[in-house]
Design an enzyme around this catalytic site. Structure first.
Site, short mmCIF file in Angstrom:
data_model
loop_
_atom_site.label_atom_id
_atom_site.label_comp_id
_atom_site.label_asym_id
_atom_site.label_seq_id
_atom_site.Cartn_x
_atom_site.Cartn_y
_atom_site.Cartn_z
N TYR A 55 74.90 25.28 -9.46
CA TYR A 55 75.26 23.87 -9.40
C TYR A 55 76.77 23.68 -9.56
O TYR A 55 77.34 23.99 -10.61
CB TYR A 55 74.52 23.09 -10.49
CG TYR A 55 73.02 23.20 -10.46
CD1 TYR A 55 72.32 23.56 -9.30
CD2 TYR A 55 72.27 22.96 -11.61
CE1 TYR A 55 70.94 23.66 -9.29
CE2 TYR A 55 70.89 23.05 -11.60
CZ TYR A 55 70.23 23.42 -10.45
OH TYR A 55 68.87 23.52 -10.44
N HIS A 126 66.48 32.03 -10.20
CA HIS A 126 66.56 30.78 -9.44
C HIS A 126 65.80 30.85 -8.12
O HIS A 126 65.14 29.89 -7.70
CB HIS A 126 68.03 30.43 -9.20
CG HIS A 126 68.27 28.98 -8.94
ND1 HIS A 126 69.50 28.40 -9.06
CD2 HIS A 126 67.45 27.97 -8.56
CE1 HIS A 126 69.44 27.11 -8.77
NE2 HIS A 126 68.19 26.83 -8.45
N SER A 205 62.63 17.43 -9.72
CA SER A 205 62.48 16.30 -8.78
C SER A 205 61.19 15.53 -9.03
O SER A 205 60.44 15.22 -8.10
CB SER A 205 62.55 16.79 -7.33
OG SER A 205 63.80 17.36 -7.05
N PRO A 206 60.90 15.17 -10.29
CA PRO A 206 59.63 14.52 -10.60
C PRO A 206 59.54 13.08 -10.11
O PRO A 206 58.43 12.53 -10.05
CB PRO A 206 59.58 14.59 -12.13
CG PRO A 206 61.01 14.58 -12.55
CD PRO A 206 61.72 15.37 -11.50
N ARG A 209 63.19 12.63 -5.75
CA ARG A 209 64.57 12.48 -5.29
C ARG A 209 64.91 11.00 -5.03
O ARG A 209 65.53 10.66 -4.04
CB ARG A 209 64.83 13.34 -4.05
CG ARG A 209 64.50 14.83 -4.30
CD ARG A 209 64.79 15.70 -3.10
NE ARG A 209 64.26 17.04 -3.27
CZ ARG A 209 64.90 18.05 -3.86
NH1 ARG A 209 66.09 17.86 -4.35
NH2 ARG A 209 64.34 19.25 -3.95
N PHE A 211 62.81 8.48 -4.42
CA PHE A 211 61.80 7.71 -3.69
C PHE A 211 60.88 6.97 -4.66
O PHE A 211 60.62 5.77 -4.49
CB PHE A 211 60.98 8.63 -2.78
CG PHE A 211 59.84 7.93 -2.10
CD1 PHE A 211 60.07 7.06 -1.05
CD2 PHE A 211 58.53 8.13 -2.51
CE1 PHE A 211 59.02 6.40 -0.42
CE2 PHE A 211 57.47 7.47 -1.90
CZ PHE A 211 57.72 6.60 -0.85
#
Length: 336
Positions: A55, A126, A205-206, A209, A211
């Site tokens: 990252y 990863h 991403s629970p 992202r 939405f």
């Protein structure tokens, strides 16, 4: 607040994914904004903080390490190796998946330095480098445990079969994969493997992202370097169909007495007691909203209606591009 177990650690039920401070969603915010979110998370009781060598090509670990160093004894610190930035002959940094033991050792040493710590609590592979047997990569990670540089091991974006191979070499404390109402791949086999082996499942991403936060209505406004532009379900035609799911979803959130983001997180917390979601945000108010999901109680009948409304059959488009799918090892549903 009841804690959740990850290997030897007890953590607040919702952790903080730190990627957003430096990576993936267009222009990163100023470092001081990430600092504010980190300190607010500490103040709200968050104990699991998740970063990675990739990252910001190390920049994310640098921010996390600087801010959290004075609070190191209060937290469970997670990072990842086996995928990192490598500078090419042209001077450009590029993402490289490299699971060779020497690469994993180097990644870990670099992470320890940037995180300003002597030990990483939870260290993930990863990505499984498919050119290297996962047993070799995990064996190298196990030696990091023996050397006192890492306390527990994790895997990211792998199948149940790979989890079993890795766990036979060294105990795996956590598996991290995308999981939400609209990404159900872990339900094929990974969640059951984790239950059987006593492994925590960390859901990234629970909130899909953004939405499931009802925060993204026009995907044409995404920055050119936003990774969602490469994801099929965010392509305009697919996304237009997915937006049709939101009115019914928001009605269920109102019925549950919570926000859409809290409903997404509460759904995960109700699914299995060994699931720990790690939503990311660069906004302190959104952080507090997310953490409020621990107080949301969902009735079984409402959960059933949620499951029926948003799932792998009702969502349009794949979660990853063909290239990204080739780099992960997760089970997948057949193409519709």
């Amino acid at each position: 607040m009841p804690q959740r177990s990850i290997g030897p650690f007890q953590v607040f039920p919702i952790g903080l994914g730190c990627m957003n401070f430096s990576h993936a969603y267009g222009t990163p915010p100023p470092p001081e904004q990430g600092e504010r979110v980190l300190l607010a998370a500490l103040d709200q009781g968050v104990t699991l903080f998740d970063t990675a060598a990739l990252y910001g090509f190390g920049g994310n670990e640098t921010i996390v390490g600087r801010v959290l160093k004075p609070h190191r004894s209060r937290i469970t610190l997670a990072s990842k190796g086996g995928m990192a930035g490598v500078q090419g002959d042209d001077g450009v940094m590029r993402r490289v998946i490299d699971g060779r033991p020497e690469a994993i050792r180097r990644n870990c040493e670099d992470s320890l330095r940037r995180l300003q710590t002597e030990v990483i609590d939870l260290y993930y592979l990863h990505r499984w480098d498919k050119k290297v047997p996962v047993e070799e990569s995990v064996g190298a990670m196990g030696r990091l445990v023996e050397q006192g540089k890492v306390r527990a091991l994790g895997l990211s974006e792998v199948s149940a079969a790979t989890i079993r191979k890795a766990h036979a070499v060294h105990p795996i404390a956590a598996v991290q994969t995308e999981y939400s109402l609209w990404t159900r791949n872990p339900e094929i086999a990974v969640l059951d493997a984790c239950r059987e082996l006593g492994i925590a499942f960390v859901a990234f991403s629970p909130v899909a992202r953004a939405f499931l936060c009802d925060a993204l209505h026009d995907v044409t406004t995404l920055e050119a370097k936003d990774i969602r532009r490469t994801m099929p379900r965010f392509e305009p035609a697919h996304y237009a169909r997915n937006l049709q799911l939101l009115p019914g979803y928001k009605a269920l959130a109102r019925e549950a007495g919570c926000t859409p983001a809290q409903l997404a997180l509460a759904w995960l917390l109700h699914k299995r007691e060994y699931i720990v979601p790690i939503p990311g945000t660069t906004n302190v108010d959104h952080l507090r909203e997310n953490l409020g999901a621990v107080n949301v109680k969902l009735q079984p009948a409402l959960i059933e209606r949620l499951d029926a409304h948003i799932n792998q059959r009702t969502v349009s488009g794949h979660r990853y591009s063909a290239q990204s799918r080739s780099e992960v090892d997760t089970e997948d549903y057949p193409e519709a």
